[in-house]
Structures are given as structure tokens and as C-alpha cells.
Design a protein around this motif. Sequence first.
Motif, short mmCIF file in Angstrom:
data_model
loop_
_atom_site.label_atom_id
_atom_site.label_comp_id
_atom_site.label_asym_id
_atom_site.label_seq_id
_atom_site.Cartn_x
_atom_site.Cartn_y
_atom_site.Cartn_z
N ASP A 1 0.83 -1.21 0.00
CA ASP A 1 0.00 0.00 0.00
C ASP A 1 0.86 1.25 0.00
OD1 ASP A 1 -2.30 -1.60 0.12
OD2 ASP A 1 -2.20 -1.67 2.31
N VAL A 2 1.98 1.18 0.72
CA VAL A 2 2.91 2.32 0.75
C VAL A 2 3.48 2.56 -0.65
CG1 VAL A 2 5.07 3.20 1.70
CG2 VAL A 2 3.48 1.95 3.17
N TRP A 3 3.85 1.47 -1.34
CA TRP A 3 4.39 1.65 -2.71
C TRP A 3 3.37 2.33 -3.61
CZ3 TRP A 3 8.20 0.88 -0.14
CH2 TRP A 3 8.78 -0.32 0.27
N VAL A 4 2.11 1.90 -3.51
CA VAL A 4 1.06 2.51 -4.35
C VAL A 4 0.92 3.99 -4.02
CG1 VAL A 4 -1.39 2.50 -4.89
CG2 VAL A 4 -0.18 0.34 -4.65
N ASN A 5 0.90 4.34 -2.74
CA ASN A 5 0.76 5.74 -2.35
C ASN A 5 1.95 6.58 -2.83
OD1 ASN A 5 -1.70 5.37 -1.04
ND2 ASN A 5 -0.74 4.83 0.89
N ILE A 6 3.15 6.01 -2.74
CA ILE A 6 4.33 6.73 -3.24
C ILE A 6 4.20 6.97 -4.74
CG2 ILE A 6 6.82 6.54 -3.66
CD1 ILE A 6 7.05 5.09 -0.99
N GLY A 7 3.75 5.94 -5.46
CA GLY A 7 3.57 6.10 -6.91
C GLY A 7 2.55 7.17 -7.25
N VAL A 8 1.45 7.22 -6.50
CA VAL A 8 0.43 8.25 -6.75
C VAL A 8 0.99 9.64 -6.46
CG1 VAL A 8 -1.79 9.15 -5.97
CG2 VAL A 8 -1.50 6.69 -6.32
N ILE A 9 1.76 9.77 -5.38
CA ILE A 9 2.36 11.06 -5.05
C ILE A 9 3.32 11.51 -6.16
CG2 ILE A 9 3.93 12.25 -3.46
CD1 ILE A 9 2.71 10.54 -1.22
N ILE A 10 4.13 10.58 -6.66
CA ILE A 10 5.05 10.91 -7.75
C ILE A 10 4.28 11.33 -8.99
CG2 ILE A 10 6.82 10.00 -9.30
CD1 ILE A 10 7.75 8.19 -7.05
N LEU A 11 3.18 10.63 -9.27
CA LEU A 11 2.35 10.99 -10.43
C LEU A 11 1.81 12.41 -10.30
CD1 LEU A 11 0.20 7.85 -11.33
CD2 LEU A 11 1.97 8.94 -12.71
N ILE A 12 1.34 12.75 -9.11
CA ILE A 12 0.80 14.10 -8.88
C ILE A 12 1.89 15.15 -9.07
CG2 ILE A 12 -0.21 15.64 -7.15
CD1 ILE A 12 -1.66 13.20 -5.99
N ILE A 13 3.07 14.89 -8.51
CA ILE A 13 4.19 15.83 -8.67
C ILE A 13 4.56 15.97 -10.14
CG2 ILE A 13 6.63 16.21 -8.14
CD1 ILE A 13 6.15 14.84 -5.45
N ASP A 14 4.65 14.84 -10.86
CA ASP A 14 4.97 14.89 -12.29
C ASP A 14 3.92 15.67 -13.07
OD1 ASP A 14 7.25 13.42 -11.88
OD2 ASP A 14 6.34 11.50 -12.39
N LEU A 15 2.66 15.47 -12.71
CA LEU A 15 1.58 16.17 -13.40
C LEU A 15 1.67 17.68 -13.16
CD1 LEU A 15 -0.99 15.97 -15.08
CD2 LEU A 15 -2.28 15.67 -12.97
N ILE A 16 1.95 18.07 -11.92
CA ILE A 16 2.11 19.50 -11.62
C ILE A 16 3.27 20.09 -12.40
CG2 ILE A 16 2.69 21.16 -9.79
CD1 ILE A 16 1.18 19.35 -7.84
N ILE A 17 4.39 19.35 -12.45
CA ILE A 17 5.55 19.83 -13.21
C ILE A 17 5.21 19.98 -14.69
CG2 ILE A 17 7.88 19.21 -13.98
CD1 ILE A 17 8.32 17.88 -11.27
N GLU A 18 4.50 19.00 -15.25
CA GLU A 18 4.12 19.08 -16.66
C GLU A 18 3.21 20.28 -16.93
OE1 GLU A 18 4.89 17.28 -19.44
OE2 GLU A 18 6.49 16.43 -18.21
N ILE A 19 2.28 20.53 -16.04
CA ILE A 19 1.37 21.68 -16.21
C ILE A 19 2.16 22.99 -16.17
CG2 ILE A 19 -0.53 22.96 -15.16
CD1 ILE A 19 -1.70 20.29 -14.27
N VAL A 20 3.07 23.10 -15.21
CA VAL A 20 3.89 24.32 -15.09
C VAL A 20 4.74 24.51 -16.34
CG1 VAL A 20 5.76 25.42 -13.81
CG2 VAL A 20 3.89 24.31 -12.57
N LEU A 21 5.38 23.45 -16.81
CA LEU A 21 6.22 23.54 -18.01
C LEU A 21 5.39 23.90 -19.23
CD1 LEU A 21 8.61 20.47 -17.53
CD2 LEU A 21 9.14 22.89 -17.19
N TYR A 22 4.19 23.34 -19.34
CA TYR A 22 3.32 23.65 -20.48
C TYR A 22 2.90 25.11 -20.47
CZ TYR A 22 -0.82 23.76 -23.42
OH TYR A 22 -1.75 24.09 -24.37
N LEU A 23 2.48 25.60 -19.30
CA LEU A 23 2.06 26.99 -19.21
C LEU A 23 3.24 27.93 -19.48
CD1 LEU A 23 -0.26 26.86 -16.05
CD2 LEU A 23 -0.93 26.96 -18.46
#
Length: 242
Positions: free
Chosen positions: A141-163
Motif C-alpha cells: 500500500d505504501v508503494w502505491v501511495n508513493i507512486g500516486v504522489i510521484i504521479l501528482i508531482i509529475d503532473l504538476i511539473i508538466e502543467i507548469v512547463l506547459y504553461l
Amino acid sequence: MVCLPIFSVLVLIDWATKIAVQFSMDQGEVHRFLPHFLKLEYMINPGSAYGANASNAGLAIGLATLVTIVALIIFIFANDKKWLIAIVFILSGSFANLLARAWAPVVSGDNHQGQKGGVIDFLVWDFKILGSGDYVFNLADVWVNIGVIILIIDLIIEIVLYLNAAYHQKHLNQFRDVENHLIKRMRTINQKVNSPEPSLVIDEKPVVTIKNQSGNTNKKEQRAMEKSQKMREKQNGKNNSN
């Protein structure tokens, strides 16, 4: 190449901790591990995450299988490393929990006693923040939560880079429009300057054309001089005859 070792290590660590808990603790047994932070409580969770669908193990297994298949498909087709790392964590957690249901013991000592297909949970937060101490989980469960957190961070980075790229592209297009307009104006001016018949230009529309008539004027003057010379010669001839 890096993803497979990470996946293998995460799955093996989760299975090793589950096996250690299974053979060293009894279901329902509680131990203080890190006081005021983390404690151990061995239980079999027949449901999915946080005990959901505990009364329907088949549904829980089906959902776990679906999540694992989706994560695997995304992992196969993903090319960016930052997305791959997140997917590896999610895939490792879902896969580890899914296969651990095959060898987890049956539930004992609660309302779901005797139920098979559960997963071993043994970690509980030893503090009360937003009900965090009410949930029992495992390393998968910890691995899944870490993966979701990384996905959210990556998504935020992608949005910032796109803008940021869109903002700079907008200003670059404006600059290019101004540059192209200036180049067009300079070409127009150069064409007018190099023209054999220069024109007075207002808003790129010729309104007055200045023609070079010096050649025509010289020819008229020459003809007038020739006529005058002939008239003088005739007058002189008359005078001489008299």
C-alpha cells in the motif's frame, strides 16, 4: 532496464515483511514499533484498500486485478522516465498485494472468520490525524501511495512547463509578427528607393510620381538652337548678297 530491478526489489520486500509477520505474530496481536509514529497490528484484510468490500473478496480481487492490468499497460507504453518510476511503484504494490492473496491465511477472530483471499496488513500509524490511526496497511500500500504522489508531482511539473512554454511561445509569436512587419516595410522602402522613377509613398500607395524629363528638355533646347542658327545663316546670306 532499471525498472525491472526496482519492481523486483519492492515486491520482494513487501512479501518478506508479510511472511515475517505471518510467522512471528498472531492475528489481532499489536506491538509498539516506533512509539507515537508507527505500530504493528497483524490482521487479514479480505477487502481492498482500507478494508473496502471486505464482505466480497471476489470483488476486491477483481478490482485489484483490474488496477494491476491497467498499471501494466501504462508501464508498457510509457516512454518518459519520470512517469515510469511512478508506474513501477504502483504496479509493484498492486502486483504484490494481488499475488499475496493466494497464500495469505484465512481470516480468524472477527466478523469475516474463515474467509479466504485476503491480504496481510500489519502497519498502523500511532497518532490520530484525520483518522489515520484507524487504518491498517502494508508496504505494498505504501508503494502505491508513493507512486500516486510521484504521479501528482509529475503532473504538476508538466502543467507548469506547459504553461511556461505557452507563455514564451505567445511572446515569441508577437515578436516574430513585429519582426516580419518591419522586414516587409524595409523591403518596400528599398524597392521604392531603387526604382528608376521614384515615387512619393504614403501608406505604401504612390500618390505623386516624379518623372525624369531632363532628356526631353535638352532635345527641345537643341532643336531651338539649330533653328536659330539656320535663321542667322539665312539672314547673313541675305546681307552678303545686298
